[in-house]
Design a protein around this motif. Structure first.
Motif: not given
Length: 464
Positions: A32-43
């Motif tokens: 799940i963390v890897m799937l949300l990579q773009p959102q996590l990078e923004q954060w």
């Protein structure tokens, strides 16, 4: 019903489930963390990602020089052009044994910031997802678990299959009471609904594993591409290096990956990199190579710089690294620095059927086929976690805390069912590390007496 066979399958399903359960939870969460990579990078590092557009972006050479000035002792390995007018460009560099990402303003060729590649949330999750941060040993554990997921599916379908017309195969209970039967129905029905996704995630994930993936499957998916790759020039390479025709004398394309990340297309990783011809007095610049790439590749691509005197430029457009989302556009192009001539051009049309299947499967595995794919994978991860937890609850409700026992399912007699034996042998041949795990379960079952692990005296079918 063959009660003896039922007991055998139930017992082995139990052992495999206890082994797989923690790894399934870890893989689902890190996935799940890897799937949300773009959102996590923004954060995580939003300040590094956006720039104020100006009249025109400066050349890749100007940006390269800015990075070289800021990090004079570093080896610059990759250039990732800005994807949008408001995005920063990135360089992957290596300082000693450390890989870093350098963010550059493409309009002003100024350094915005940098960070260790291993400190990004994606890299941390990727390391957990691939090796449990334990190197080859963690990789082996996950490979065994992935194969055992398929074993659990096969054995679980047998156990859950209704033994009477009153039983429901597909029904998921809406309310979970203290009764174990509700959790049993939830566990079985979820496993059935998720069966195809579970097999898909297991097989596509095994593509990166150390034994089943790299030693068995990946060579079969890579070899034909080398022979049919457009513009492949082994004769030229052999003129430069008499051993160029042998894979061991030439570095694999996988060496172009940054750190432990899988950036190169899976189907091209084990192909040897061509050796550059002697460079002219003034070899082509990075911007000139990018201009050549824009004529060859229809969409976004990254640039890998030559490694050593005989290194080549490599244009990479891969779903594995998120450069593109369509696996049909996968391309790995090696270019001679001296004159810009294409030494090898490997893409979808060069892949064999296995390589095409894996290229498409990896894109779907990473949720890159669209928003529907992203949400389907996230929901699947959550449901797989629920499936694992339901199995844990089933065991917890059956165990005997007062006796401190593991409470295995009932033992079967010692006779070997030919069909069951054939299934185990076939499975071990298909998935070697999972087969070793099954052998370990057998030895453990034989070594541990029932007084230490507990044992049911009767075998009530899981779905009757």
């Amino acid at each position: 019903m063959n009660h003896n066979l039922y007991r055998k399958i139930w017992r082995w399903h139990f052992y495999a489930g206890l082994f797989v359960l923690p790894f399934m939870l870890i893989l689902a969460l890190s996935g799940i963390v890897m799937l949300l990579q773009p959102q996590l990078e923004q954060w995580q590092f939003d300040d590094y990602l956006t720039v104020s557009p100006s009249a025109q972006q400066l050349s890749a050479d100007d940006q390269y020089q800015a990075v070289k000035t800021a990090f004079p002792n570093a080896a610059i390995e990759q250039y990732l052009p800005a994807k949008t007018p408001h995005s920063s460009a990135r360089f992957h560099i290596r300082e000693g044994n450390s890989n870093r990402i350098v963010f550059v303003d493409p309009y002003r060729a100024s350094i915005i910031g940098s960070m260790a590649l291993a400190d990004t949330w994606y890299a941390i999750a990727d390391d957990i997802h691939g090796t449990l941060m334990a190197g080859w040993f963690g990789d082996a554990l996950l490979e065994a678990s992935a194969g055992l997921c398929i074993f659990l599916l096969i054995s679980g379908l047998y156990l859950h299959w209704p033994r009477s017309r009153k039983s429901s195969l597909w029904r998921i209970p809406l309310a979970l009471h203290h009764k174990r039967s509700r959790w049993r129905q939830l566990h079985g029905a979820l496993g059935l609904w998720l069966s195809l996704l579970l097999v898909f995630f297991a097989l596509s994930g095994l593509a990166w594993s150390g034994v089943w993936g790299q030693k068995i499957v990946q060579p079969w998916g890579s070899f034909p591409a080398e022979k049919s790759a457009q513009f492949w020039q082994p004769e030229k390479n052999s003129a430069v290096n008499p051993h160029a025709g042998h894979h061991s004398a030439m570095p694999d394309t996988a060496t172009l990956n940054s750190g432990n990340l899988n950036e190169i297309s899976w189907s091209a990783e084990q192909l040897p990199i061509p050796i550059a011809e002697p460079a002219a007095a003034h070899p082509l610049t990075a911007q000139q190579i990018i201009n050549i790439g824009k004529q060859l590749l229809p969409g976004y691509f990254r640039l890998s710089f030559p490694r050593g005197e005989q290194g080549v430029y490599t244009l990479i457009a891969s779903t594995s690294s998120g450069d593109i989302t369509d696996p049909i556009q996968d391309r790995t192009v090696h270019i001679n620095p001296a004159d810009g001539r294409v030494l090898a051009d490997i893409g979808w049309n060069n892949y064999n059927l296995l390589a095409k299947s894996m290229a498409a499967g990896i894109a779907l595995h990473k949720g890159q086929a669209g928003l529907w794919n992203l949400w389907l994978n996230i929901i699947a991860c959550l449901l797989l976690m629920l499936l694992a937890l339901a199995g844990l609850v089933l065991w917890w409700k059956r165990r005997s805390p007062s006796k401190g026992s593991l409470l295995r399912p009932p033992a079967a007699d010692k006779t070997l069912n030919p069909l069951w034996l054939l299934l185990l042998i076939s499975f071990a041949l298909l998935f070697p590390l999972s087969g070793l795990a099954l052998l370990g379960f057998a030895l453990l079952d034989f070594a541990l007496p029932d007084r230490l692990t507990g044992n049911l005296t009767t075998a009530t079918p899981l779905n009757s």
